[in-house]
Structure formats: C-alpha cells, structure tokens
Write an enzyme that holds these catalytic residues in place. Structure first.
Site, short mmCIF file in Angstrom:
data_model
loop_
_atom_site.label_atom_id
_atom_site.label_comp_id
_atom_site.label_asym_id
_atom_site.label_seq_id
_atom_site.Cartn_x
_atom_site.Cartn_y
_atom_site.Cartn_z
N THR A 67 -50.64 -14.14 16.06
CA THR A 67 -51.43 -14.97 16.95
C THR A 67 -51.81 -14.41 18.21
O THR A 67 -52.81 -14.83 19.05
CB THR A 67 -51.40 -16.51 16.89
OG1 THR A 67 -49.69 -16.57 16.90
CG2 THR A 67 -51.51 -17.29 15.43
N ASP A 68 -50.64 -13.86 18.74
CA ASP A 68 -50.57 -13.43 20.18
C ASP A 68 -51.70 -12.49 20.78
O ASP A 68 -52.34 -12.78 21.77
CB ASP A 68 -49.28 -12.91 20.68
CG ASP A 68 -48.73 -11.67 19.82
OD1 ASP A 68 -49.55 -11.27 18.86
OD2 ASP A 68 -47.45 -11.24 20.13
N GLY A 81 -35.74 -2.43 13.01
CA GLY A 81 -36.50 -2.47 11.53
C GLY A 81 -36.58 -3.94 10.84
O GLY A 81 -37.04 -4.20 10.00
N ALA A 82 -35.70 -4.97 11.56
CA ALA A 82 -35.67 -6.21 10.89
C ALA A 82 -36.52 -7.27 11.21
O ALA A 82 -36.61 -8.35 10.83
CB ALA A 82 -34.01 -6.70 10.92
N SER A 96 -37.41 -7.49 16.99
CA SER A 96 -37.86 -6.94 18.37
C SER A 96 -36.61 -6.15 19.22
O SER A 96 -36.59 -6.31 20.13
CB SER A 96 -38.42 -7.85 19.23
OG SER A 96 -39.55 -8.40 18.70
N SER A 111 -37.11 -3.15 20.04
CA SER A 111 -37.63 -2.31 20.86
C SER A 111 -38.07 -3.21 22.15
O SER A 111 -37.98 -2.76 23.32
CB SER A 111 -39.00 -1.77 20.31
OG SER A 111 -40.09 -2.50 20.11
N ASP A 133 -43.20 -10.47 21.88
CA ASP A 133 -41.77 -10.15 21.78
C ASP A 133 -41.23 -10.02 23.35
O ASP A 133 -40.08 -10.43 23.62
CB ASP A 133 -41.58 -8.95 21.04
CG ASP A 133 -42.16 -8.93 19.70
OD1 ASP A 133 -42.47 -10.11 19.41
OD2 ASP A 133 -42.35 -7.85 18.80
N TYR A 139 -50.31 -2.43 11.22
CA TYR A 139 -50.47 -3.57 12.14
C TYR A 139 -51.72 -3.28 13.17
O TYR A 139 -52.43 -4.41 13.23
CB TYR A 139 -49.20 -3.30 13.08
CG TYR A 139 -49.06 -4.32 14.37
CD1 TYR A 139 -48.42 -5.49 14.01
CD2 TYR A 139 -49.63 -4.23 15.61
CE1 TYR A 139 -48.12 -6.61 15.22
CE2 TYR A 139 -49.82 -5.26 16.58
CZ TYR A 139 -49.06 -6.23 16.42
OH TYR A 139 -48.83 -7.29 17.35
#
Ligand code: GLA
Length: 380
Positions: free
Chosen positions: A33-34, A118-119, A122, A124, A168, A218
């Site tokens: 939604t962001d 990769g879970a 976030s 990154s 994030d 994405y």
C-alpha cells in the site's frame, strides 16, 4: 555483536569509533500500500544492523562487513559505485545525502547484522537507516528523520533497482520500543499504537524461500497499480494515488485495463481499508477481528496480488487449520515469512507442528522468530 564489531574496528582502523544501530521491521497489516499512497502499520524489531564508524580525514570510505568478511573502499563521486551489493547500499546513502545538500566526509566503518537476509524483514532498510543516521550525525547535517528515510528509499531506487515504497525505511528510522506505527504514506502523518496484545504472541515463520526475480516482479506490481490509477484518473482527475480510489471507480475501468492490473488494484483498495479496520479493532482489544483481517490480506496477496508461493500458502493454511488467530505472508512476498498472531497457549503446538509438517512437505524446517517491537535508528 557490538564487542566483535569494536574489536575488528580497532584492529583495522584504531581507536575512537562511534557505535550506531538500526532495525529491521515487521508489518502487522498494509502490504504493497505504501507506494500507492495508502496506510501501513509496521514496527521496528530487535534484529538489526550495528556499525562502528569514524571520520578518517580523507575523501574515501573504507567499509568492512563482518558478516561477509569483506572490505570495500570507494570514493564519493558517482563514478565510484562499488560492485558488491552490500557496499552499494552504503555508497547510495552517501550519494543521496550529498544530493540533498548534506556533507559526507570520508569515514571508516565496520558493521554486522542479525536480520535474516531475504526473510522479508528489511535487512537492507536497516543497513540504509543505520548509515543514513550515522552520516547525518557525524557530519552535523541536521537532516530530519523523514528525509533520512527517503535517503534509504532513494538508495533502493537509484542504486539497487527496487522501486520500493517508504514503509521499511520509515519503520527503521521512526521505530519505538513497544509500539507499531500507522503511517499514511500520502501525507506522511503517523501515529504510534502501543502493541501488547495480552494473551497473544506474534511469531514469524520463515519459509527460507528466496525468489531470484523478486525485485523485477515487485517493480511490475507497482507498474500495474500505476496503470490502474492512471485509467481511473481519466474519469476522476482529482485522484493522485490508487489509495484515493474506491471499488466503484475501479469497476468503471474494468474493460480498459488488463485483467492483471485490475486484480492488483482490487487488492490494494481492499488493503488500505483493512489497515484502518485493524487499528480500530486493536483499540477495542478485538484481536479476533485483527486476525481475520490478516487472513483476508493473505488471500488478497496470494490470489489477487500474486506475491505468495506454495510454501507460504502452505504455512497460512496450516495456521488456519490450527485455529491460529491471524496469519499472512509479510513484506514484499515471493518467499520470506508469514506473520502469525497466536494465542499464547497454542504457541508451542503451532510452532512444533509448523516445523514438522513443513519439513515433511518441503524437506527443510522453517525458521521461527519471536517478535519484539523495538527502537529504530540511534546512536548507542
Ligand atoms: C517491500 C518494500 C516496501 C513495501 C513492502 C510491501 O518491503 O520495500 O516499500 O512495498 O515490500 O508492503
């Protein structure tokens, strides 16, 4: 973790480093939604990135990743972008700070993290916020926290190829112990909601599945949403984002946009409303409704938005079968975790059964993480 970072820092660069930390995030509800100007409802967690940093009086950055046992040095000009993906995040944060008029003096840094990669937690954003915060502090730039979050987001856009939203990095910069944050991604208004559901636990079940093409998929979802919004805007020029639209307006353009874009938009319009409904239910202490909405989100992410996968659908179904209060795929999707709201007395049985049944079906156990809502970016 801090001790080994400090030791490595001293052995490489000497005394005088300052420690900073930042966090990964969970999101109770409000997925994808962001970037559509809608609501999200994340919180920072007790897993993150810690770095020890010191200005070095040169125009070079020397960074060492303890997790990869790898050192990278780069200059601060655009042409100096390093190849290693972890170093690109740091380089991007430096460049985006400079673009905003901030000063970035050369520095030495050693960092490590405990956010599983990769879970969908976030890692990154944790790395970006940690360095954005530290660089701001060490150079006395006085850039505010919104802009620090945007520095991380633009790093993803411009140096890592992911056209992500702001959730994030926002959670990682604004996170507060014990609270989730409802953010309106259009106006950037936000509100902290103390989150301590008595008698329940939040648990993440990590499928350990990582899909290679996740970032291009994405970006494709984002394009679909923008297409749908552009079609609706022809009839309703006042709208800016898909989150400004209602279901009737979407139905008006059904024949004009690809079926795929229609389904993506249908999910987003429903999800924006679900965030508000979850916040209302939380204020009433009505966790059963919160959980039911989480299941609805999973259905939407799986069937309409198509960012789930076999393993995550399996975990979701198992949760439903065991009467877990709420369960859904969390984050961008295409692998990663489900987030589960579980009654305390069901918790152990759920975790044991999820491990056993998942392993029987897919040949490896999922990982289990208990969630503690914690502080975001900070100086230690
Ligand atoms: C990723 C992105 C976020 C958000 C989520 C999905 O985590 O970085 O901006 O879009 O996916 O909600």
């Amino acid at each position: 973790m801090l001790q080994s970072i400090k030791e490595k820092f001293e052995s490489l660069y000497g005394e005088g480093g300052v420690a900073y930390a930042s966090a990964g995030r969970i999101n109770l509800i409000g997925e994808h939604t962001d970037y559509n100007g809608g609501y999200v409802f994340p919180g920072a967690i007790d897993k993150g990135i810690t770095a020890v940093i010191k200005l070095n009086g040169t125009d070079k950055v020397n960074a060492y990743s303890l997790d990869y046992n790898e050192a990278v040095s780069f200059g601060l000009e655009e042409a100096d972008a390093p190849a290693q993906s972890w170093a690109r995040y740091i380089f991007g944060v430096c460049r985006e700070t400079i673009k905003r008029g901030g000063k970035v003096a050369g520095f030495d840094a050693v960092f490590a993290g405990d956010v599983p990669l990769g879970a969908g937690l976030s890692s990154s954003a944790a790395l970006e916020s940690c360095f954005a915060y530290a660089i701001n502090d060490l150079n006395n730039n006085n850039i505010d926290k919104f802009e620090l979050a945007r520095i991380g987001q633009s790093t993803e856009h411009n140096y890592c190829g992911v056209k992500c939203g702001i959730m994030d990095q926002f959670a990682s910069c604004f996170g507060q112990k014990g609270s989730l944050i409802r953010l309106n991604c259009k106006t950037m208004e936000y509100k902290y909601f103390p989150f301590n559901p008595e008698g329940y636990k939040l648990v993440l079940v990590d499928s350990c599945v990582k899909h290679e093409l996740a970032s291009s998929a994405y970006n494709k979802r984002r394009e679909s949403c923008e297409n749908a919004a552009a079609a609706i805007k022809k009839n309703h020029p006042e709208i800016e984002f898909l989150s400004d639209c209602n279901r009737l307006w979407l139905d008006e353009v059904r024949g004009e946009i690809p079926q795929e874009d229609f389904l993506r938009a249908e999910y987003v319009i429903g999800e924006v409303q679900r965030v508000l409904d979850v916040c209302d239910a939380l204020e009433r202490g009505d966790y059963e409704t919160v959980g039911e909405l989480m299941y609805q989100t999973h259905f939407g992410l799986s069937r309409l938005y198509e960012v789930s996968c076999e393993e995550l659908d399996f975990l979701n179904k198992l949760a439903r079968k065991m009467d877990v209060t709420g369960s859904r795929v969390m984050g961008g999707g295409f692998g990663g975790c489900t987030i589960n709201l579980v009654k305390e007395d069901l918790y152990q049985n759920f975790v044991d059964t999820a491990k056993a049944e998942f392993a029987a079906r897919f040949g490896h156990e999922p990982k289990i993480y208990d969630v503690v809502i914690s502080d975001g970016a900070r100086k230690l």
